[in-house]
Scaffold this motif. Structure first.
Motif, PDB file in Angstrom:
ATOM      1  N   GLU A 199       0.659  -1.131  -0.146  1.00  0.00           N
ATOM      2  CA  GLU A 199       0.091   0.326  -0.186  1.00  0.00           C
ATOM      3  C   GLU A 199       1.142   1.468   0.097  1.00  0.00           C
ATOM      4  O   GLU A 199       2.140   1.349   0.416  1.00  0.00           O
TER       5      GLU A 199
ATOM      6  N   TYR B 255      -6.017   3.806   8.938  1.00  0.00           N
ATOM      7  CA  TYR B 255      -5.765   2.384   7.267  1.00  0.00           C
ATOM      8  C   TYR B 255      -5.857   1.451   7.393  1.00  0.00           C
ATOM      9  O   TYR B 255      -5.620   0.092   6.082  1.00  0.00           O
ATOM     10  N   GLY B 256      -6.935   0.519   8.340  1.00  0.00           N
ATOM     11  CA  GLY B 256      -7.275  -0.490   8.534  1.00  0.00           C
ATOM     12  C   GLY B 256      -6.787  -1.810   8.817  1.00  0.00           C
ATOM     13  O   GLY B 256      -7.412  -3.009   8.739  1.00  0.00           O
TER      14      GLY B 256
ATOM     15  N   SER C 166      -8.595  -4.840   7.330  1.00  0.00           N
ATOM     16  CA  SER C 166      -8.851  -4.488   5.701  1.00  0.00           C
ATOM     17  C   SER C 166      -7.034  -4.515   5.461  1.00  0.00           C
ATOM     18  O   SER C 166      -6.629  -3.925   5.986  1.00  0.00           O
TER      19      SER C 166
ATOM     20  N   GLY D  47      -4.730  -3.166   1.404  1.00  0.00           N
ATOM     21  CA  GLY D  47      -4.940  -3.018  -0.162  1.00  0.00           C
ATOM     22  C   GLY D  47      -6.487  -2.416  -0.114  1.00  0.00           C
ATOM     23  O   GLY D  47      -6.818  -2.371   0.833  1.00  0.00           O
TER      24      GLY D  47
HETATM   25 CA   LIG Z   1      -4.575  -0.188   4.591  1.00  0.00          CA
END
Ligand SMILES: [Ca+2]
Ligand SMILES: [Ca+2]
Length: 470
Positions: free
Chosen positions: A342, A352-353, A357, A359
């Protein structure tokens, strides 16, 4: 090629029908915007070599006055009027890998079509585009390098994992390190980051991020004062929590254009750290230049707590990041687990997850998805999907090439990124939200830097490759 063309015909018909039906506005001389399509090369064409003919066609309800074809965001050939408009491109001038062809058309009223874009892959073996020189042995003899920074006088300060901060002065690696810190260098630990203070010329401050063995094994940011080529007076500014795993330390440190020190910290292989705002791990941290915590960071419940330093979170292993000197924008590279690498836009308070998560697979709309992401394996068909033809395993190195400098204009205003395993340098064209192949590297890259002299420097584990405009 035929199916591609047929597919687009369906799209061509619709705007004309809408125009004929009439909208609410009175018709102007130029009516509706034109529609352009790239007819060659075919989308996802691979291994294109030699002299290529790019072709585009356009239609308009009144009349097409211009058809423009671009490669990697730059016009090729002249603007044509008659369909099909064709231009010639020597693919041998470009690095092998992903390139983006697009076309648009204008009409007499100045209405401009949408871009029609195809992503393709060039073959060949060129290591940099024809307008550049690459010197892979500019500096050799580094020992497990991890990061570098430049002082305003042009010296490069190179961090070696085992704790030495080396100096490159007038294109020569000095024998004596600027400083040495005692580190634990197991796995991904060691001396991992270096930054010069924005007022280095006045105060001589250099900052390092390393795995200290003092009391417990943990990561630390210290400040040294440099005189000549030697640093002294270590000030221990920031001590992060005791480490468990030897990997995912993050490492990069840079000053933002706001004068604050940003420190990228990995999750230490415990993914739950990344979503825990009471942990500084798996975060981008933000400090004053003396290591104190600014009072305008986005999360803070207990003043003075290290967690108050959190600027953004949900990161896995942000080994590198970069600050755009023109705009102050920060791009954070996050090394992915099984699938995606990323490049993220730094936003205060962003999540940013990770680990929920990775990508483009955003499972929660409150997460900030990456600006650009590429996969560990080829898409099907190759070139389709996020990342296109880029395939890599470990994004390691990022730098903004500014608006000015000796690079050709279309190679400026770009974010260059490298992959440790793929041994390539890519160029993310943020104005057009597209990425293109730029260079191949002979060793594993760990960091990138747009130098004061306008060259792009690629730090590998063992040396520095210099890429300069011809
Ligand atoms: Ca991420
Ligand atoms: Ca028109």
């Amino acid at each position: 090629m035929k199916p591609h063309f047929t597919f687009h015909i369906a799209h061509l018909v619709m705007p004309l029908m809408l125009a004929a039906c009439g909208g609410g506005d009175a018709p102007s001389a130029s009516g509706s915007p034109p529609v352009a399509i790239v007819t060659a090369p075919a989308a996802f064409a691979t291994n294109l070599v030699g002299n290529l003919t790019f072709s585009a066609s356009a239609i308009d309800d009144v009349g097409v006055t211009g058809i423009e074809i671009q490669l990697d965001g730059k016009r090729v050939g002249s603007v044509g009027v008659t369909s099909p408009h064709q231009v010639s491109v020597d693919s041998n001038a470009y690095a092998p890998g992903q390139h983006v062809v697009r076309a648009r058309a204008t009409d007499a009223g100045g209405k401009v079509s949408e871009w029609d874009t195809v992503t393709v892959q060039f073959g060949g073996s060129r290591s940099v585009p024809a307008w550049f020189n690459r010197n892979p042995t500019w500096i050799t003899g580094l020992n497990a390098a991890t990061a570098f920074a430049q002082t305003p006088d042009g010296r490069l300060l190179v961090a070696e994992q085992d704790g030495a901060l080396r100096v490159v002065k007038n294109a020569t690696l000095l024998t004596t390190p600027m400083l040495e810190v005692k580190v634990n260098s197991q796995g991904e630990r060691g001396l991992l980051g270096v930054a010069a203070h924005p007022n280095f010329a006045g105060n001589g401050y250099v900052y390092v991020h390393y795995t200290s063995t003092e009391n417990t094994i943990h990561n630390r940011v210290s400040r040294f004062t440099v005189t000549g080529d030697v640093a002294s007076i270590e000030e221990e500014l920031i001590d992060l929590p005791t480490l468990v795993a030897t990997n995912h330390n993050g490492g990069a440190i840079h000053f933002g254009t706001d004068g604050k020190l940003y420190v990228a910290v990995g999750d230490n292989a415990a993914p739950s750290n990344s979503q825990n705002l009471n942990s500084p791990l798996g975060k981008m941290l933000r400090f004053n230049d003396d290591g104190s915590i600014p009072n305008d960071n986005p999360f803070c419940t207990t003043n003075g707590n290290l967690a108050c330093a959190v600027w953004a979170y949900g990161l896995r292993n942000p080994f590198t990041f970069a600050v755009n000197p023109d705009t102050g924008r920060i791009y954070i590279n996050d090394v992915g687990q099984n699938t995606w690498e990323e490049i993220n836009l730094g936003i205060p308070g962003a999540n940013y997850g990770w680990p929920e998560s990775e990508g483009p697979d955003n499972v929660n709309e409150s997460f900030t998805g990456p600006l650009f992401t590429y996969k560990h394996s080829a898409a099907s068909p190759a070139g389709s999907g996020p990342g296109g033809f880029f395939v890599g395993f470990s994004v390691a190195g990022g730098t903004f090439y500014p608006d000015a400098g000796p690079f050709p204009a279309n190679y400026r205003n770009s974010y260059y990124f490298a992959d440790f395993i793929g041994r390539f340098v890519g160029r993310f064209d943020y104005s057009n939200n597209a990425a293109y192949a730029f260079a191949t590297v002979e060793d594993r890259p760990v960091d990138l830097l747009a130098g004061i002299d306008g060259a792009l420097y690629v730090l590998t584990r063992a040396g520095i490759t210099r890429i300069s405009a011809q």
